[in-house]
Design a protein around this motif. Structure first.
Motif, PDB file in Angstrom:
ATOM      1  N   PHE A  19      32.320  52.191  35.709  1.00 51.20           N
ATOM      2  CA  PHE A  19      31.653  51.941  36.848  1.00 51.20           C
ATOM      3  C   PHE A  19      31.999  52.648  37.813  1.00 51.20           C
ATOM      4  O   PHE A  19      32.671  53.478  37.945  1.00 51.20           O
ATOM      5  CB  PHE A  19      32.259  50.385  37.176  1.00 51.20           C
ATOM      6  CG  PHE A  19      32.033  49.320  36.220  1.00 51.20           C
ATOM      7  CD1 PHE A  19      30.991  48.694  35.875  1.00 51.20           C
ATOM      8  CD2 PHE A  19      33.161  48.968  35.382  1.00 51.20           C
ATOM      9  CE1 PHE A  19      31.000  47.730  34.702  1.00 51.20           C
ATOM     10  CE2 PHE A  19      33.349  48.091  34.195  1.00 51.20           C
ATOM     11  CZ  PHE A  19      31.941  47.289  33.997  1.00 51.20           C
TER      12      PHE A  19
ATOM     13  N   VAL B  91      30.780  43.917  39.173  1.00 49.73           N
ATOM     14  CA  VAL B  91      30.607  44.284  37.720  1.00 49.73           C
ATOM     15  C   VAL B  91      30.903  43.107  36.629  1.00 49.73           C
ATOM     16  O   VAL B  91      30.533  43.422  35.418  1.00 49.73           O
ATOM     17  CB  VAL B  91      31.800  45.311  37.157  1.00 49.73           C
ATOM     18  CG1 VAL B  91      31.832  46.516  38.380  1.00 49.73           C
ATOM     19  CG2 VAL B  91      33.198  44.574  37.254  1.00 49.73           C
ATOM     20  N   GLU B  92      30.819  41.944  37.115  1.00 44.62           N
ATOM     21  CA  GLU B  92      30.923  40.750  36.476  1.00 44.62           C
ATOM     22  C   GLU B  92      29.673  40.458  35.213  1.00 44.62           C
ATOM     23  O   GLU B  92      29.930  40.572  34.196  1.00 44.62           O
ATOM     24  CB  GLU B  92      31.142  39.172  37.096  1.00 44.62           C
ATOM     25  CG  GLU B  92      31.541  38.302  36.217  1.00 44.62           C
ATOM     26  CD  GLU B  92      33.208  38.319  35.833  1.00 44.62           C
ATOM     27  OE1 GLU B  92      33.350  37.984  34.688  1.00 44.62           O
ATOM     28  OE2 GLU B  92      34.117  38.935  36.289  1.00 44.62           O
TER      29      GLU B  92
ATOM     30  N   SER C 154      39.952  48.126  32.813  1.00 45.51           N
ATOM     31  CA  SER C 154      40.005  47.823  34.176  1.00 45.51           C
ATOM     32  C   SER C 154      38.661  48.275  35.082  1.00 45.51           C
ATOM     33  O   SER C 154      38.046  49.301  34.303  1.00 45.51           O
ATOM     34  CB  SER C 154      41.244  48.474  34.911  1.00 45.51           C
ATOM     35  OG  SER C 154      41.222  49.876  34.978  1.00 45.51           O
ATOM     36  N   VAL C 155      38.405  47.925  36.031  1.00 45.66           N
ATOM     37  CA  VAL C 155      37.283  48.281  36.839  1.00 45.66           C
ATOM     38  C   VAL C 155      37.337  49.820  37.093  1.00 45.66           C
ATOM     39  O   VAL C 155      36.201  50.505  37.077  1.00 45.66           O
ATOM     40  CB  VAL C 155      36.980  47.394  38.271  1.00 45.66           C
ATOM     41  CG1 VAL C 155      35.894  47.986  38.826  1.00 45.66           C
ATOM     42  CG2 VAL C 155      36.627  45.867  37.715  1.00 45.66           C
ATOM     43  N   ASP C 156      38.405  50.304  37.645  1.00 44.98           N
ATOM     44  CA  ASP C 156      38.551  51.628  37.946  1.00 44.98           C
ATOM     45  C   ASP C 156      38.520  52.624  36.754  1.00 44.98           C
ATOM     46  O   ASP C 156      37.937  53.702  37.105  1.00 44.98           O
ATOM     47  CB  ASP C 156      39.853  51.725  38.420  1.00 44.98           C
ATOM     48  CG  ASP C 156      40.063  50.959  39.810  1.00 44.98           C
ATOM     49  OD1 ASP C 156      38.861  50.709  40.725  1.00 44.98           O
ATOM     50  OD2 ASP C 156      41.156  50.699  40.385  1.00 44.98           O
TER      51      ASP C 156
ATOM     52  N   THR D  15      33.595  46.378  42.701  1.00 44.25           N
ATOM     53  CA  THR D  15      34.289  45.050  42.884  1.00 44.25           C
ATOM     54  C   THR D  15      34.348  44.235  41.582  1.00 44.25           C
ATOM     55  O   THR D  15      33.296  44.710  40.817  1.00 44.25           O
ATOM     56  CB  THR D  15      34.036  44.099  44.094  1.00 44.25           C
ATOM     57  OG1 THR D  15      32.923  43.694  43.881  1.00 44.25           O
ATOM     58  CG2 THR D  15      34.271  44.928  45.329  1.00 44.25           C
ATOM     59  N   ARG D  16      35.262  43.492  41.388  1.00 44.12           N
ATOM     60  CA  ARG D  16      35.181  42.503  40.179  1.00 44.12           C
ATOM     61  C   ARG D  16      33.857  41.768  39.980  1.00 44.12           C
ATOM     62  O   ARG D  16      33.364  41.568  38.987  1.00 44.12           O
ATOM     63  CB  ARG D  16      36.376  41.845  39.855  1.00 44.12           C
ATOM     64  CG  ARG D  16      36.534  40.856  38.892  1.00 44.12           C
ATOM     65  CD  ARG D  16      36.305  41.561  37.248  1.00 44.12           C
ATOM     66  NE  ARG D  16      36.236  40.513  36.321  1.00 44.12           N
ATOM     67  CZ  ARG D  16      37.419  40.157  35.676  1.00 44.12           C
ATOM     68  NH1 ARG D  16      38.508  40.599  35.866  1.00 44.12           N
ATOM     69  NH2 ARG D  16      37.002  39.543  34.409  1.00 44.12           N
TER      70      ARG D  16
END
Length: 452
Positions: free
Chosen positions: A323, A332-333, A396-398, A328-329
């Protein structure tokens, strides 16, 4: 970052134990700095700098003289630096003095071991020591020269490590000459152990690490307190292997305290009780045992003479989505839900590339992944899957989110158990270890040690 990356460093006979620095030796070297780095200090600009008192940093007073051999404060500092390095530099100031005292005791023992070997005409050639040191450097992807520079930059030195190598080789050869020939293990004893193992098929077995510190009734409180401090450090992330290497007084110190695979019944009763209640990765409190105190770490478990599912080799495909930085979460949800739905409904590994291209996921294959080499949470998920099924999304998103799709599994065969030679060697090592501790106590008792 791929879930398939990683691996373990394999060290040689002495190298496996000699320098487990707990991941501290990582990126090596730094960019050279330019300009006058002392400018912010507002130092005198002339050569007429008056020095008050006398201090020559190249001259160190002796910390101990062991039968005439000098141990300096520099020797202590450099060996202590290895422990600090093994803990990633995170050793509280209050602990340093305690560690320093223990390091000095270890250096005294090391001197006694080298002296005893020399008195028995046991020689360790410098070329041997250099070969082991070169192997250590290779294990850290460095040359002996760059490795020595790295150590010096962090307050230690190649000389300190080479001294430790010298001590280990000399002591091992001395035990081989003075003790091992006189340790008897009977054939019936070995057969009895093998029979008990066969009878215990399916029961739990443990991979145990141990740190043993000898004590007398007079020194028991001090020994327990020192071990308790080590336990605190390990529980905060310090390397158990590094502490065992430096502080354990058992012969297994040379291999980072590794006792190998044992059943609880093979351990002394206090250690057996601790092993049964500890989970993998946990460390016990100091435990009173004959002659001192022990701390144990349960490093792994398995069932006796039974195939371990974690030894299965998996064929996997990984689907991953990265991403934009700062996402943010909530943002990307939708993509996470799409990855989960796609991986569960695509019909198995054969359509992974097609499905990945459709949702913008990268697909990577690996046919030689051992379950045991994966993080525990992934092990549990994968062992429950059937061929063609996928894990839940993880990551994780990161760093990116991924799923693993199980394409195939080669299950391990049941082990036939230890051979006669393996059981014999274990029994012999236990007896040599006990006699070696007594031998070292005798050396301490007869030594002339002058502390300064």
């Amino acid at each position: 970052m791929s879930a398939f990356t990683g691996g373990m460093m394999k060290l040689g006979t002495y190298g496996r134990a000699a320098l487990v620095l707990g991941g501290a030796i990582a990126a090596f070297g730094a960019a050279a700095q330019t300009g006058n780095s002392a400018a912010p200090l507002n130092l005198p600009t002339t050569n007429n700098v008056q020095i008050f008192g006398q201090d020559n940093g190249s001259v160190r007073k002796a910390t101990a003289i062991v039968n005439g051999d000098v141990i300096t404060a520099t020797d202590v500092d450099q060996r202590l630096a290895l422990i600090v390095l093994a803990n990633g530099g995170r050793v509280p100031e209050a602990e340093l003095q305690v560690l320093r005292a223990q390091v000095l005791r270890n250096l005294v023992d090391e001197a006694l071991q080298i002296q005893a070997a020399a008195a028995s005409d046991i020689k360790v050639e410098q070329s041997e020591i250099d070969r082991y040191f070169e192997q250590y450097a290779k294990n850290f992807k460095q040359t002996p020269k760059t490795f020595a520079e790295y150590l010096r930059a962090r307050g230690s030195s190649d000389r300190s490590i080479k001294r430790q190598i010298h001590g280990e080789i000399a002591w091992s050869r001395l035990l081989n000459r003075k003790i091992e020939p006189f340790v008897a293990v009977g054939e019936e004893e070995v057969k009895s152990v093998i029979d008990r193992l066969n009878a215990a098929k399916g029961t739990q077995e443990y991979r145990i690490g141990e740190i043993f510190v000898a004590s007398t009734p007079e020194t028991a409180n001090e020994a327990r307190a020192n071990l308790a401090r080590i336990v605190d450090q390990v529980r905060q992330g310090a390397s158990f292997v590094a502490y065992a290497r430096q502080f354990s007084e058992a012969s297994t110190a040379a291999v980072g305290g590794d006792l190998g695979w044992v059943r609880a019944e093979q351990l002394p009763e206090p250690l057996s009780e601790a092993a049964r209640v500890l989970r993998v990765g946990q460390v016990s409190d100091p435990i009173p045992v004959q002659g001192g105190f022990s701390v144990i770490s349960v490093q792994d478990t398995r069932q006796v003479l039974t195939a371990d599912p974690r030894d299965a080799t998996l064929s996997l495909k990984q689907m991953s989505i990265n991403f934009p930085k700062g996402a943010t979460r909530e943002q990307v949800e939708p993509k996470l839900l799409e990855l989960a739905r796609t991986s569960q409904s695509m019909g198995g590994c054969g359509r992974a590339e097609e499905a990945g291209a459709r949702i913008g996921a990268e697909v990577v294959s690996n046919d030689q992944t051992r379950v045991r080499d994966l993080p525990p949470a992934l092990q549990e998920m994968l062992l429950k899957l059937d061929i063609g099924q996928a894990t839940n999304p993880f990551g994780s998103v990161d760093e990116g989110v991924r799923v693993l799709v199980l394409c195939g599994r080669d299950d391990p065969e049941a082990t036939s158990g230890p051979s006669f030679e393996q059981v014999y060697a274990q029994l012999e090592e236990e007896r040599v270890n006990r006699r070696a501790r007594r031998y070292l106590r005798d050396l301490r008792r007869d030594a002339v040690v002058d502390y300064r």
